[in-house]
Design an enzyme around this catalytic site. Structure first.
Site, mmCIF file in Angstrom:
data_model
loop_
_atom_site.group_PDB
_atom_site.id
_atom_site.type_symbol
_atom_site.label_atom_id
_atom_site.label_comp_id
_atom_site.label_asym_id
_atom_site.label_seq_id
_atom_site.Cartn_x
_atom_site.Cartn_y
_atom_site.Cartn_z
ATOM 1 N N LYS A 74 0.817 -1.223 0.000
ATOM 2 C CA LYS A 74 0.000 0.000 0.000
ATOM 3 C C LYS A 74 0.851 1.272 0.000
ATOM 4 O O LYS A 74 0.434 2.295 -0.517
ATOM 5 C CB LYS A 74 -0.937 0.017 1.214
ATOM 6 C CG LYS A 74 -2.093 -0.958 1.114
ATOM 7 C CD LYS A 74 -3.035 -0.781 2.282
ATOM 8 C CE LYS A 74 -4.131 -1.823 2.281
ATOM 9 N NZ LYS A 74 -5.125 -1.615 3.329
ATOM 10 N N ASP A 111 -10.042 2.719 2.143
ATOM 11 C CA ASP A 111 -10.172 2.192 3.514
ATOM 12 C C ASP A 111 -10.904 3.209 4.401
ATOM 13 O O ASP A 111 -11.661 2.829 5.306
ATOM 14 C CB ASP A 111 -8.789 1.903 4.115
ATOM 15 C CG ASP A 111 -8.200 0.594 3.590
ATOM 16 O OD1 ASP A 111 -8.972 -0.284 3.173
ATOM 17 O OD2 ASP A 111 -6.959 0.469 3.582
HETATM 18 P P1 NAP Z 1 0.579 -2.768 10.396
HETATM 19 O O1 NAP Z 1 0.894 -1.531 9.652
HETATM 20 O O2 NAP Z 1 1.551 -3.894 10.400
HETATM 21 O O3 NAP Z 1 0.287 -2.348 11.947
HETATM 22 C C1 NAP Z 1 0.018 -3.324 12.906
HETATM 23 C C2 NAP Z 1 -0.295 -2.651 14.258
HETATM 24 O O4 NAP Z 1 -0.601 -3.706 15.171
HETATM 25 C C3 NAP Z 1 0.860 -1.869 14.861
HETATM 26 O O5 NAP Z 1 0.332 -0.814 15.597
HETATM 27 C C4 NAP Z 1 1.525 -2.912 15.776
HETATM 28 O O6 NAP Z 1 2.164 -2.340 16.907
HETATM 29 C C5 NAP Z 1 0.321 -3.666 16.271
HETATM 30 N N1 NAP Z 1 0.715 -5.035 16.617
HETATM 31 C C6 NAP Z 1 1.109 -6.002 15.772
HETATM 32 N N2 NAP Z 1 1.401 -7.139 16.471
HETATM 33 C C7 NAP Z 1 1.199 -6.842 17.784
HETATM 34 C C8 NAP Z 1 1.339 -7.589 18.990
HETATM 35 N N3 NAP Z 1 1.728 -8.866 18.975
HETATM 36 N N4 NAP Z 1 1.036 -6.980 20.155
HETATM 37 C C9 NAP Z 1 0.635 -5.683 20.180
HETATM 38 N N5 NAP Z 1 0.487 -4.912 19.070
HETATM 39 C C10 NAP Z 1 0.770 -5.503 17.885
HETATM 40 O O7 NAP Z 1 -0.782 -3.401 9.901
HETATM 41 P P2 NAP Z 1 -2.042 -2.633 9.261
HETATM 42 O O8 NAP Z 1 -1.911 -2.576 7.791
HETATM 43 O O9 NAP Z 1 -2.240 -1.364 10.007
HETATM 44 O O10 NAP Z 1 -3.238 -3.653 9.571
HETATM 45 C C11 NAP Z 1 -3.687 -3.894 10.896
HETATM 46 C C12 NAP Z 1 -4.941 -4.756 10.873
HETATM 47 O O11 NAP Z 1 -6.021 -4.019 10.314
HETATM 48 C C13 NAP Z 1 -4.828 -6.000 9.981
HETATM 49 O O12 NAP Z 1 -4.435 -7.085 10.752
HETATM 50 C C14 NAP Z 1 -6.219 -6.192 9.408
HETATM 51 O O13 NAP Z 1 -6.888 -7.220 10.075
HETATM 52 C C15 NAP Z 1 -6.921 -4.896 9.691
HETATM 53 N N6 NAP Z 1 -7.474 -4.278 8.458
HETATM 54 C C16 NAP Z 1 -8.762 -4.542 8.116
HETATM 55 C C17 NAP Z 1 -9.317 -3.970 6.981
HETATM 56 C C18 NAP Z 1 -10.756 -4.266 6.614
HETATM 57 O O14 NAP Z 1 -11.176 -3.894 5.508
HETATM 58 N N7 NAP Z 1 -11.530 -4.858 7.470
HETATM 59 C C19 NAP Z 1 -8.551 -3.121 6.179
HETATM 60 C C20 NAP Z 1 -7.223 -2.878 6.544
HETATM 61 C C21 NAP Z 1 -6.682 -3.464 7.681
HETATM 62 P P3 NAP Z 1 3.707 -1.878 16.875
HETATM 63 O O15 NAP Z 1 3.685 -0.467 16.328
HETATM 64 O O16 NAP Z 1 4.129 -1.960 18.277
HETATM 65 O O17 NAP Z 1 4.435 -2.837 15.954
#
Ligand code: NAP
Length: 299
Positions: A74, A111
Site C-alpha cells: 500500500k 479504507d
Molecule cells: P501494520 O501496519 O503492520 O500495523 C500493525 C499494528 O498492530 C501496529 O500498531 C503494531 O504495533 C500492532 N501489533 C502487531 N502485532 C502486535 C502484537 N503482537 N502486540 C501488540 N500490538 C501488535 O498493519 P495494518 O496494515 O495497520 O493492519 C492492521 C490490521 O487491520 C490487519 O491485521 C487487518 O486485520 C486490519 N485491516 C482490516 C481492513 C478491513 O477492511 N476490514 C482493512 C485494513 C486493515 P507496533 O507499532 O508496536 O508494531
C-alpha cells in the site's frame, strides 16, 4: 443468470499482495460484476517482493481496468502514481489504482470510506460527533481509521499502541492533518488510564492483527482493561468473524462489530470509482456478507 463468456473485450480488475491466496476480494467482486452483467473479471495477483516496484508499469502495460493493493504494497506503490486523491495523499497509502481521463495513473484510498461506511451502518451518521474514541494500533490501517474518526467528528481520540514512538509519530501526523481534533496517547501498560479512556469513549477500534486467524486466542485488550458497557467495539479483523475481542466486548455489554462490512464497502467504493458509476451495493450487502462468511467458514 448464466456467466458472461470471457472474450477479447473483457476488462481485467484485480488485487495485488503477498500473500494473496486468502483474499476474499475476487469472490466478492466477481459476484457483483456478474450480478450487474458487467464484462469484467477480477483476479488475484501474487506479486513477489522486488516486483512491488513495478506495479504502475505493469498496470499500464497490461491495460488493466483497476487494481486493489493490499499488504505489503500500500505504501510501496504511492511513488509510482502520477496523481494521488485527497484520501491517498492524507493517509499516505494507496489501496486502489485507476486511470483518469488524461491517462494518468491515480492512487486512491478507500479504507477511509470503508470504515466510515461501516460506522454509518452500525452507529448511525452523526452519532460519533463530539464523542470519544479509542484506537488500538498505530500502523497503516490505524492511519485510515484515525482520519475517518476525525472526519466523523469523534473527539477526543485516544491512541494506544505497543510501540510508543510509533503512536507518537501517528499522533503528530494527525495533529497536523486535523488540528482541531485532540488526540491523547495512552500507554497500553497504564490500565487505569486506558479504562478512563474507555469510559469516555463511544467507539473502540482494534487496528492490530491480534486475534486474527490462525492466532485466534489473542486479544488487543490488556488484562484488566474493559470498554464501557453500551459502547461500540469495532474490530477491523474479519477472519474470524467473531474475534476474542468481540466476545470480550459482548460479555462486557458492548455492541460488537467485525471488520467484514469495512472490507465489503472499501471494495464496492473501489468498484464504483473504477467504473465511474454508482454500484447498488447497499441492496447487495446481505448477499455479499453471506457469500464471504461461507467462504471464511471453509477455512
Ligand atoms: P501494520 O501496519 O503492520 O500495523 C500493525 C499494528 O498492530 C501496529 O500498531 C503494531 O504495533 C500492532 N501489533 C502487531 N502485532 C502486535 C502484537 N503482537 N502486540 C501488540 N500490538 C501488535 O498493519 P495494518 O496494515 O495497520 O493492519 C492492521 C490490521 O487491520 C490487519 O491485521 C487487518 O486485520 C486490519 N485491516 C482490516 C481492513 C478491513 O477492511 N476490514 C482493512 C485494513 C486493515 P507496533 O507499532 O508496536 O508494531
Amino acid at each position: 443468470m448464466s456467466k458472461q463468456a470471457i472474450t477479447s473485450r473483457t476488462r481485467v480488475l484485480g488485487v495485488i499482495g503477498d500473500p494473496i491466496e486468502h483474499s476474499l476480494s475476487p469472490l466478492m467482486h466477481n459476484c457483483v460484476l456478474e450480478r450487474l452483467g458487467l464484462d469484467y473479471r477480477y483476479v488475484a495477483f501474487h506479486v513477489q517482493k522486488d516486483y512491488g516496484l513495478h506495479v504502475g508499469l505493469a498496470f499500464r502495460t497490461l491495460g488493466l481496468a483497476g487494481l486493489n493493493v493490499t499488504i505489503p504494497y500500500k505504501e510501496t506503490v504511492v511513488g509510482q502514481m502520477d496523481v494521488l486523491t485527497e484520501e491517498a495523499r492524507v493517509v499516505g497509502a494507496v489501496n486502489t489504482i485507476g486511470l483518469n481521463a488524461k491517462g494518468e495513473l491515480v492512487g486512491h484510498n478507500t479504507d477511509v470510506a470503508g470504515f466510515l461506511g461501516a460506522l454509518e451502518i452500525h452507529v448511525g451518521e452523526g452519532e460519533p460527533a463530539g464523542r470519544g474514541a479509542v484506537v488500538l494500533g498505530a500502523g497503516g490501517a490505524a492511519r485510515a481509521v484515525l482520519y475517518a474518526l476525525g472526519l466523523s467528528g469523534a473527539r477526543p481520540i485516544y491512541l494506544a499502541n505497543r510501540t510508543q514512538s510509533r503512536a507518537e509519530a501517528l499522533a503528530g501526523w494527525f495533529s497536523y492533518i486535523l488540528p482541531d481534533t485532540p488526540v491523547e496517547l495512552v500507554p497500553l501498560t497504564d490500565i487505569e488510564a486506558l479504562n478512563k479512556a474507555f469510559d469516555n469513549a463511544l467507539i473502540t477500534v482494534n487496528v492490530t492483527p491480534l486475534g486474527m486467524a490462525p492466532k485466534v486466542d489473542a486479544s488487543p485488550l490488556p488484562e484488566g482493561a474493559q470498554p464501557k458497557p453500551g459502547s461500540l467495539v469495532f474490530d477491523t479483523i474479519y477472519n474470524p468473524e467473531r474475534t476474542l475481542l468481540l466476545t470480550q466486548a459482548q460479555e462486557a455489554g458492548c455492541r460488537a462489530i467485525g471488520g467484514l462490512d469495512m472490507l465489503i464497502i472499501q471494495g464496492m467504493v473501489s468498484l464504483a470509482w473504477w467504473l465511474k458509476k454508482p454500484i447498488p451495493w447497499k441492496e447487495m450487502m446481505d448477499g455479499i456478507r453471506k457469500l464471504l462468511l461461507a467462504e471464511l467458514k471453509k477455512g
